[in-house]
Enzyme design. Structure first.
Site, PDB file in Angstrom:
ATOM      1  N   GLU A   1      -6.405  -9.919  40.917  1.00  6.19           N
ATOM      2  CA  GLU A   1      -6.601 -10.782  39.756  1.00  6.19           C
ATOM      3  C   GLU A   1      -7.759 -11.761  39.968  1.00  6.19           C
ATOM      4  O   GLU A   1      -8.359 -12.239  39.012  1.00  6.19           O
ATOM      5  CB  GLU A   1      -5.289 -11.540  39.462  1.00  6.19           C
ATOM      6  CG  GLU A   1      -5.343 -12.282  38.164  1.00  6.19           C
ATOM      7  CD  GLU A   1      -3.994 -12.812  37.710  1.00  6.19           C
ATOM      8  OE1 GLU A   1      -2.954 -12.276  38.143  1.00  6.19           O
ATOM      9  OE2 GLU A   1      -3.990 -13.761  36.923  1.00  6.19           O
TER      10      GLU A   1
ATOM     11  N   SER B   1      -2.890  -4.491  35.394  1.00  9.23           N
ATOM     12  CA  SER B   1      -3.209  -5.346  36.525  1.00  9.23           C
ATOM     13  C   SER B   1      -2.751  -4.699  37.827  1.00  9.23           C
ATOM     14  O   SER B   1      -3.488  -4.667  38.824  1.00  9.23           O
ATOM     15  CB  SER B   1      -2.539  -6.702  36.362  1.00  9.23           C
ATOM     16  OG  SER B   1      -2.744  -7.437  37.526  1.00  9.23           O
ATOM     17  N   LEU B   2      -1.532  -4.171  37.804  1.00  9.81           N
ATOM     18  CA  LEU B   2      -1.038  -3.550  39.028  1.00  9.81           C
ATOM     19  C   LEU B   2      -1.851  -2.287  39.319  1.00  9.81           C
ATOM     20  O   LEU B   2      -2.170  -1.996  40.482  1.00  9.81           O
ATOM     21  CB  LEU B   2       0.458  -3.270  38.916  1.00  9.81           C
ATOM     22  CG  LEU B   2       1.294  -4.547  38.685  1.00  9.81           C
ATOM     23  CD1 LEU B   2       2.777  -4.233  38.659  1.00  9.81           C
ATOM     24  CD2 LEU B   2       1.008  -5.600  39.752  1.00  9.81           C
TER      25      LEU B   2
ATOM     26  N   ARG C   1      -0.363  -7.844  22.739  1.00 13.18           N
ATOM     27  CA  ARG C   1       0.266  -9.094  23.161  1.00 13.18           C
ATOM     28  C   ARG C   1      -0.445 -10.329  22.633  1.00 13.18           C
ATOM     29  O   ARG C   1       0.177 -11.299  22.238  1.00 13.18           O
ATOM     30  CB  ARG C   1       0.281  -9.172  24.692  1.00 13.18           C
ATOM     31  CG  ARG C   1       1.094  -8.116  25.328  1.00 13.18           C
ATOM     32  CD  ARG C   1       1.018  -8.209  26.811  1.00 13.18           C
ATOM     33  NE  ARG C   1      -0.340  -7.981  27.303  1.00 13.18           N
ATOM     34  CZ  ARG C   1      -0.650  -7.900  28.570  1.00 13.18           C
ATOM     35  NH1 ARG C   1       0.282  -8.039  29.466  1.00 13.18           N
ATOM     36  NH2 ARG C   1      -1.899  -7.675  28.957  1.00 13.18           N
TER      37      ARG C   1
HETATM   38  C1  LIG Z   1       5.371 -13.009  34.434  1.00 13.40           C
HETATM   39  C2  LIG Z   1       4.300 -11.998  34.762  1.00 13.40           C
HETATM   40  C3  LIG Z   1       4.531 -10.664  34.479  1.00 13.40           C
HETATM   41  C4  LIG Z   1       3.549  -9.696  34.782  1.00 13.40           C
HETATM   42  N1  LIG Z   1       3.802  -8.392  34.499  1.00 13.40           N
HETATM   43  C5  LIG Z   1       2.896  -7.447  34.799  1.00 13.40           C
HETATM   44  C6  LIG Z   1       3.160  -6.056  34.545  1.00 13.40           C
HETATM   45  O1  LIG Z   1       4.229  -5.686  34.067  1.00 13.40           O
HETATM   46  N2  LIG Z   1       2.188  -5.162  34.849  1.00 13.40           N
HETATM   47  C7  LIG Z   1       0.989  -5.528  35.380  1.00 13.40           C
HETATM   48  O2  LIG Z   1       0.144  -4.660  35.639  1.00 13.40           O
HETATM   49  N3  LIG Z   1       0.721  -6.836  35.638  1.00 13.40           N
HETATM   50  C8  LIG Z   1       1.628  -7.797  35.368  1.00 13.40           C
HETATM   51  N4  LIG Z   1       1.351  -9.126  35.625  1.00 13.40           N
HETATM   52  C9  LIG Z   1       0.101  -9.466  36.280  1.00 13.40           C
HETATM   53  C10 LIG Z   1       0.176  -9.118  37.759  1.00 13.40           C
HETATM   54  O3  LIG Z   1       1.462  -9.400  38.260  1.00 13.40           O
HETATM   55  C11 LIG Z   1      -0.854  -9.924  38.578  1.00 13.40           C
HETATM   56  O4  LIG Z   1      -2.103  -9.878  37.956  1.00 13.40           O
HETATM   57  C12 LIG Z   1      -0.961  -9.335  39.983  1.00 13.40           C
HETATM   58  O5  LIG Z   1       0.292  -9.436  40.629  1.00 13.40           O
HETATM   59  C13 LIG Z   1      -2.041 -10.062  40.783  1.00 13.40           C
HETATM   60  O6  LIG Z   1      -2.002  -9.570  42.108  1.00 13.40           O
HETATM   61  P1  LIG Z   1      -2.935 -10.212  43.203  1.00 13.40           P
HETATM   62  O7  LIG Z   1      -2.575  -9.553  44.506  1.00 13.40           O
HETATM   63  O8  LIG Z   1      -4.351 -10.132  42.758  1.00 13.40           O
HETATM   64  O9  LIG Z   1      -2.577 -11.758  43.214  1.00 13.40           O
HETATM   65  P2  LIG Z   1      -1.198 -12.474  43.582  1.00 13.40           P
HETATM   66  O10 LIG Z   1      -0.041 -11.510  43.523  1.00 13.40           O
HETATM   67  O11 LIG Z   1      -1.141 -13.716  42.734  1.00 13.40           O
HETATM   68  O12 LIG Z   1      -1.420 -12.845  45.109  1.00 13.40           O
HETATM   69  C14 LIG Z   1      -2.215 -13.945  45.501  1.00 13.40           C
HETATM   70  C15 LIG Z   1      -1.586 -14.521  46.742  1.00 13.40           C
HETATM   71  O13 LIG Z   1      -2.439 -15.527  47.291  1.00 13.40           O
HETATM   72  C16 LIG Z   1      -1.637 -16.609  47.720  1.00 13.40           C
HETATM   73  N5  LIG Z   1      -2.466 -17.841  47.746  1.00 13.40           N
HETATM   74  C17 LIG Z   1      -2.852 -18.613  46.704  1.00 13.40           C
HETATM   75  N6  LIG Z   1      -3.608 -19.640  47.141  1.00 13.40           N
HETATM   76  C18 LIG Z   1      -3.701 -19.514  48.487  1.00 13.40           C
HETATM   77  C19 LIG Z   1      -4.375 -20.252  49.519  1.00 13.40           C
HETATM   78  N7  LIG Z   1      -5.102 -21.339  49.244  1.00 13.40           N
HETATM   79  N8  LIG Z   1      -4.254 -19.803  50.774  1.00 13.40           N
HETATM   80  C20 LIG Z   1      -3.550 -18.687  51.068  1.00 13.40           C
HETATM   81  N9  LIG Z   1      -2.906 -17.935  50.132  1.00 13.40           N
HETATM   82  C21 LIG Z   1      -2.982 -18.352  48.871  1.00 13.40           C
HETATM   83  C22 LIG Z   1      -0.499 -16.682  46.698  1.00 13.40           C
HETATM   84  O14 LIG Z   1       0.609 -17.343  47.231  1.00 13.40           O
HETATM   85  C23 LIG Z   1      -0.227 -15.182  46.458  1.00 13.40           C
HETATM   86  O15 LIG Z   1       0.710 -14.668  47.364  1.00 13.40           O
HETATM   87  C24 LIG Z   1       2.321 -10.098  35.362  1.00 13.40           C
HETATM   88  C25 LIG Z   1       2.094 -11.448  35.663  1.00 13.40           C
HETATM   89  C26 LIG Z   1       3.081 -12.398  35.362  1.00 13.40           C
HETATM   90  C27 LIG Z   1       2.836 -13.839  35.714  1.00 13.40           C
END
Ligand SMILES: Cc1cc2nc3c(=O)[nH]c(=O)nc-3n(C[C@H](O)[C@H](O)[C@H](O)COP(=O)(O)OP(=O)(O)OC[C@H]3O[C@@H](n4cnc5c(N)ncnc54)[C@H](O)[C@@H]3O)c2cc1C
Length: 307
Positions: free
Chosen positions: A102, A117-118, A14
């Site tokens: 993340e 990432s997932l 990518r």
């Molecule tokens: C368009 C796109 C496509 C993707 N496709 C893929 C894929 O196909 N396969 C893959 O493995 N990964 C993919 N990724 C990456 C993956 O989706 C993310 O890295 C992953 O979802 C991160 O999960 P997380 O639980 O760490 O964070 P997040 O899902 O970002 O969760 C963090 C949460 O914290 C909340 N938050 C933020 N600030 C605060 C605050 N101050 N107080 C309280 N809550 C707060 C947010 O609202 C959110 O709900 C993609 C990302 C994008 C943007």
């Protein structure tokens, strides 16, 4: 893509494809919207519907038929490889504070592979969840009065941001910060632009001290809350990118295009004694024997993950 990756073409990694698009656009060969055309019309409709169902659907909604027409595409930021330093159980150097997903650093090196990432959130969810459960089994980390006092203080600090009668709109400042990162720490980076980015972040930080904020349920309150954190992350990214005088993974410096083996190090950002940022480096650990074995086996995927 013949210019950049004659063998793999658009199925290369990518970051390679994203940089190729950025270069085409910056050299004036992009579309008027700052993108390029992706033409996959040589594949059968059934192939596209099976392999890229969400994209077929999305472009269809926009009135573009991928099986017949080229589609206009452009890179975007969609993952942060850096993050909070944790140990192998997901614990930070603040005892009882864990980071996962993340937001934590160190799993993907300089360039996350598609789909990982997932996988990371699931794998480390299990590891960190078990570590938290073990810690809780040892008994509470603090007595209830201390927890109440600290939570009360934290809530009072948060609420102090609400209903401020300042000058600047935190929503607009947040948008400006996003643009600064895209312009100065995006796909192609170089010293003077990173420096300009840091100056622009400093200017936003000044204005962020004087914001107009509504009540605790308003949009401006949410953005004001996150602005301070986002400014810190933006500054850390720009400083780290300026310090790393090489190209590696998704970090591409136009003024230092080679990967330098002496930079096989992580950059660690900490708060210094006067509230600024202190950057240091530490060597990247060697892979475990299982991971090394897998690397030596040289696996290759025949299916290309897009995200
Ligand atoms: C368009 C796109 C496509 C993707 N496709 C893929 C894929 O196909 N396969 C893959 O493995 N990964 C993919 N990724 C990456 C993956 O989706 C993310 O890295 C992953 O979802 C991160 O999960 P997380 O639980 O760490 O964070 P997040 O899902 O970002 O969760 C963090 C949460 O914290 C909340 N938050 C933020 N600030 C605060 C605050 N101050 N107080 C309280 N809550 C707060 C947010 O609202 C959110 O709900 C993609 C990302 C994008 C943007």
């Amino acid at each position: 893509m013949e210019r950049y990756s004659p063998d793999q073409m658009e199925l290369d990694a990518r970051d390679v494809v994203a940089r190729a698009i950025a270069r085409e656009v910056s050299e004036g060969r992009g579309t008027e919207n700052g993108g390029v055309y992706l033409d996959i019309s040589h594949r059968d409709r059934s192939f596209l519907e099976e392999r890229l169902p969400r994209m077929v659907e999305r472009f269809d909604e926009l009135g573009v038929d991928m099986a017949e027409q080229p589609v206009e595409v452009a890179p975007t930021a969609h993952y942060g490889m850096g993050g909070v330093v944790v140990d192998e159980h997901g614990e930070t150097d603040v005892r009882n504070l864990y980071a996962i997903g993340e937001t934590m650093a160190g799993v993907h090196g300089a360039n996350r592979l598609g789909g990982n990432s997932l996988a990371e959130t699931v794998a480390f969810g299990k590891v960190t969840g078990a570590a938290v459960a073990d810690r809780l089994a040892d008994g509470p980390g603090a007595d209830a009065d201390t927890v109440d006092r600290l939570a009360g203080q934290s809530l009072a600090d948060t609420m102090a941001v609400a209903n401020s009668d300042g000058t600047h709109d935190p929503v607009a400042l947040f948008a400006e910060l996003r643009a600064v990162l895209w312009d100065h720490a995006g796909l192609l980076r170089e010293e003077s632009s990173l420096q300009t980015g840091l100056e622009r972040v400093a200017s936003i930080r000044d204005r962020a001290a004087d914001v107009a904020v509504g009540g605790p349920t308003s949009e401006s309150f949410e953005f004001a809350m996150n602005l301070g954190f986002a400014l810190d992350v933006a500054e850390a990214i720009l400083r780290g990118a300026r310090k790393r005088t090489e190209s590696r993974g998704a970090h591409a410096r136009t003024d230092a295009t080679e990967t330098d083996p002496s930079w096989r190090r992580n950059i660690v950002v900490e708060r210094d004694s006067v509230g600024g940022m202190a950057l240091s480096t530490r060597p990247v650990d060697d892979p475990s024997s299982e991971v090394q074995q897998a690397l030596d086996a040289g696996y290759e995927l025949d299916y290309h993950q897009l995200e």
